[in-house]
Design a protein around this motif. Structure first.
Motif, PDB file in Angstrom:
ATOM      1  N   GLY A   1       0.809  -1.213   0.000  1.00 11.27           N
ATOM      2  CA  GLY A   1       0.000   0.000   0.000  1.00 11.27           C
ATOM      3  C   GLY A   1       0.836   1.255   0.000  1.00 11.27           C
ATOM      4  O   GLY A   1       2.070   1.211  -0.064  1.00 11.27           O
ATOM      5  N   GLY A   2       0.157   2.384   0.112  1.00  9.55           N
ATOM      6  CA  GLY A   2       0.850   3.665   0.106  1.00  9.55           C
ATOM      7  C   GLY A   2       1.609   3.934   1.388  1.00  9.55           C
ATOM      8  O   GLY A   2       2.631   4.621   1.386  1.00  9.55           O
TER       9      GLY A   2
ATOM     10  N   MET B   1       4.481   2.872  -0.603  1.00 11.02           N
ATOM     11  CA  MET B   1       4.760   3.435  -1.925  1.00 11.02           C
ATOM     12  C   MET B   1       4.646   4.954  -1.976  1.00 11.02           C
ATOM     13  O   MET B   1       5.176   5.581  -2.890  1.00 11.02           O
ATOM     14  CB  MET B   1       3.789   2.834  -2.944  1.00 11.02           C
ATOM     15  N   ARG B   2       3.937   5.559  -1.003  1.00 12.46           N
ATOM     16  CA  ARG B   2       3.739   7.002  -1.037  1.00 12.46           C
ATOM     17  C   ARG B   2       4.053   7.633   0.326  1.00 12.46           C
ATOM     18  O   ARG B   2       5.092   8.241   0.497  1.00 12.46           O
ATOM     19  CB  ARG B   2       2.296   7.335  -1.479  1.00 12.46           C
ATOM     20  N   TYR B   3       3.147   7.486   1.281  1.00 10.70           N
ATOM     21  CA  TYR B   3       3.362   8.084   2.602  1.00 10.70           C
ATOM     22  C   TYR B   3       4.736   7.711   3.164  1.00 10.70           C
ATOM     23  O   TYR B   3       5.409   8.530   3.792  1.00 10.70           O
ATOM     24  CB  TYR B   3       2.291   7.605   3.594  1.00 10.70           C
ATOM     25  N   SER B   4       5.154   6.459   2.947  1.00 12.98           N
ATOM     26  CA  SER B   4       6.373   5.944   3.575  1.00 12.98           C
ATOM     27  C   SER B   4       7.529   5.805   2.585  1.00 12.98           C
ATOM     28  O   SER B   4       8.450   5.029   2.817  1.00 12.98           O
ATOM     29  CB  SER B   4       6.078   4.578   4.216  1.00 12.98           C
ATOM     30  N   ALA B   5       7.490   6.565   1.504  1.00 11.81           N
ATOM     31  CA  ALA B   5       8.514   6.407   0.466  1.00 11.81           C
ATOM     32  C   ALA B   5       9.917   6.741   0.983  1.00 11.81           C
ATOM     33  O   ALA B   5      10.894   6.052   0.662  1.00 11.81           O
ATOM     34  CB  ALA B   5       8.182   7.282  -0.740  1.00 11.81           C
TER      35      ALA B   5
ATOM     36  N   ASP C   1       8.370   2.951  -9.544  1.00 15.58           N
ATOM     37  CA  ASP C   1       7.363   2.408  -8.629  1.00 15.58           C
ATOM     38  C   ASP C   1       7.553   0.905  -8.447  1.00 15.58           C
ATOM     39  O   ASP C   1       7.453   0.383  -7.327  1.00 15.58           O
ATOM     40  CB  ASP C   1       5.957   2.696  -9.168  1.00 15.58           C
ATOM     41  N   GLU C   2       7.818   0.201  -9.532  1.00 12.75           N
ATOM     42  CA  GLU C   2       7.958  -1.245  -9.438  1.00 12.75           C
ATOM     43  C   GLU C   2       9.241  -1.638  -8.705  1.00 12.75           C
ATOM     44  O   GLU C   2       9.262  -2.650  -7.992  1.00 12.75           O
ATOM     45  CB  GLU C   2       7.888  -1.875 -10.826  1.00 12.75           C
ATOM     46  N   ALA C   3      10.274  -0.836  -8.841  1.00  8.69           N
ATOM     47  CA  ALA C   3      11.496  -1.091  -8.062  1.00  8.69           C
ATOM     48  C   ALA C   3      11.225  -0.912  -6.571  1.00  8.69           C
ATOM     49  O   ALA C   3      11.676  -1.712  -5.741  1.00  8.69           O
ATOM     50  CB  ALA C   3      12.616  -0.156  -8.521  1.00  8.69           C
ATOM     51  N   MET C   4      10.477   0.129  -6.220  1.00  5.44           N
ATOM     52  CA  MET C   4      10.089   0.333  -4.817  1.00  5.44           C
ATOM     53  C   MET C   4       9.263  -0.848  -4.312  1.00  5.44           C
ATOM     54  O   MET C   4       9.451  -1.322  -3.182  1.00  5.44           O
ATOM     55  CB  MET C   4       9.274   1.622  -4.677  1.00  5.44           C
TER      56      MET C   4
END
Length: 465
Positions: A259-260, A298-302, A351-354
């Motif tokens: 998730g994000g 993927m977002r908040y915790s990037a 994104d896919e690497a993350m």
């Protein structure tokens, strides 16, 4: 046709799934932004309008409307125990298995500073454990007194040494505390008993937390908000794995939800050693285990994902040997633009690497490890945690997987790696994808029609390779 409407009031999206219970088919799915700040039914109604358009050629009669929720931060809990690696860890596992988000874990006797931290932590429920049955009772009684005298106004689930229960009842009654008592999460040393506490937490979520989060408006429309969303996912995973009296399950499995903000891992397996001559050490592992990695999103915790993995790890998955990509700025941009949808090839690749990093690290933290100790009698192998090397299925869910052209490649990052051979990850699993976000819906359906839920999951989870 008679149908069930299954609703997930998610932290970002409200997702609807309509199921034809006679023909055992998913009629349609729809989603819209969750509107927890104003009225949760606004976002629901928008999603429902989309659903109606998709079903306009069907004469649908919803005989049941069931919901789960992780809106407004989901179910936020604090776990309190005696020894960090034992009763505190047992309390944590019980809370995670109930679908909670753990804000903090406390061990030994609470201090005044810790009580202040707890009061200021915006939590929903406290799980108070400590001591095996007949063992230490002074610590849990001390902690009960500290909580009672603090005036904290949240439900407390007591799941510790049963010898202390009479004292705790007296203390909590004197202070008019909102509490319930259930079985000890660790009745004997290294023996887990988390299901009674999980069920008590679910009841409190249904009866009290739902109204406090403004979800009461939804209850006028639905037949009930049954559980937190993560609990629905693990319910679905367990039904799919074990099957029912009339429908065979598919065997041991792992669900990875990217998730994000977090990456959640659910494993349904006993986790016993798969190689001869290995002894198990440490706390007993639950058959249905959930871990939540709050620094792998993927977002908040990037940014925290970058800190956990390191730049080099992300570059490896990007195959960026010449260091042309600015890893830090890419992570920073995503953390500051949480609704970003990747459009270019470079954005999708990053994104896919993350996602691969999140999968690898989350699985490393979830699975057990093997240790070798050399003695005069030869090498001794010890296992701590669950051996998941022979798990049959790895199931992926979450936006980055659903929208990927290569979801299996992301999931493969969580499998066995010879360079980290001490991590007991799956060796040769088959890959399934929750393409239509049905897992939480099937957890709800499994509460009432488990045979149907298992058959639909077998039908709609997509094989990928």
């Amino acid at each position: 046709m008679d149908a069930y409407l299954l609703i997930d009031f998610g932290s970002t999206y409200t997702k609807l799934t309509a199921v034809d219970i006679e023909n055992e088919e998913i009629i349609a799915t729809a989603k819209d932004i969750t509107t927890i700040e104003d009225d949760i039914m606004v976002g629901f109604n928008k999603a429902y309008e989309k659903l109606e358009k998709l079903m306009e050629n069907n004469n649908v009669n919803f005989v049941k409307k069931l919901a789960c929720s992780s809106a407004a931060g989901g179910l936020k809990m604090i776990a309190i125990g005696l020894v960090p690696d034992l009763t505190a860890e047992a309390a944590k596992r019980a809370a995670l298995g109930a679908g909670a988000r753990i804000l903090d874990i406390y061990s030994f006797e609470l201090t005044l500073d810790e009580i202040e931290e707890i009061k200021n932590s915006n939590l929903d429920i406290i799980l108070l454990a400590g001591g095996t049955n007949g063992g230490n009772k002074e610590c849990i009684i001390h902690n009960a007194k500290m909580l009672a005298e603090s005036g904290i106004d949240v439900p407390i689930v007591v799941a510790g040494n049963k010898v202390a229960n009479d004292d705790i009842k007296r203390i909590f009654k004197e202070h008019n505390m909102d509490y319930s008592i259930t079985e000890n999460v660790m009745p004997k040393l290294n023996q887990l008993n988390v299901e009674p506490a999980r069920e008590e937490i679910r009841k409190i979520f249904m009866n009290r937390i739902v109204e406090a989060k403004g979800l009461g408006n939804a209850e006028e429309f639905v037949n009930g908000i049954l559980m937190p969303t993560p609990a629905a996912v693990i319910k679905a995973a367990r039904a799919l794995s074990e099957g029912t009296d009339d429908e065979a399950g598919i065997g041991d499995l792992i669900v990875i939800d990217i998730g994000g903000a977090t990456t959640d891992v659910h494993s349904i397996a006993d986790g016993e050693p798969t190689k001869p001559g290995v002894t198990v050490r440490g706390l007993e592992e639950p058959f249905a285990k959930r871990t939540v990695e709050g620094d792998l999103g993927m977002r908040y915790s990037a940014i925290s994902l970058l800190e956990a993995a390191g730049t080099r790890k992300i570059r490896e998955y990007l195959n960026d040997k010449e260091k042309k990509i600015d890893v830090l700025n890419n992570c920073k941009y995503r953390s500051e633009n949480i609704k970003m949808v990747p459009k270019t090839e470079c954005e999708i690749a990053f994104d896919e690497a993350m996602a691969k990093v999140a999968t690898e690290l989350a699985m490393s933290r979830h699975v057990g490890t093997i240790e070798c100790t050399y003695t005069p009698m030869g090498a001794i192998y010890s296992q701590i945690g669950k051996d998941l090397m022979e798990v049959k299925y790895l199931i992926g869910t979450g936006g980055v997987l659903v929208h990927s052209d290569n979801p299996a490649e992301i999931l493969k990052a969580g499998t066995f790696n010879k360079q980290q051979a001490n991590y007991l990850k799956p060796q040769n699993p088959k890959y399934l994808l929750d393409k239509t976000y049905i897992l939480s819906a099937m957890g709800l359906l499994a509460q009432e029609l488990p045979d149907l839920a298992v058959r639909i999951m077998k039908k709609y989870l997509v094989k990928v390779s």
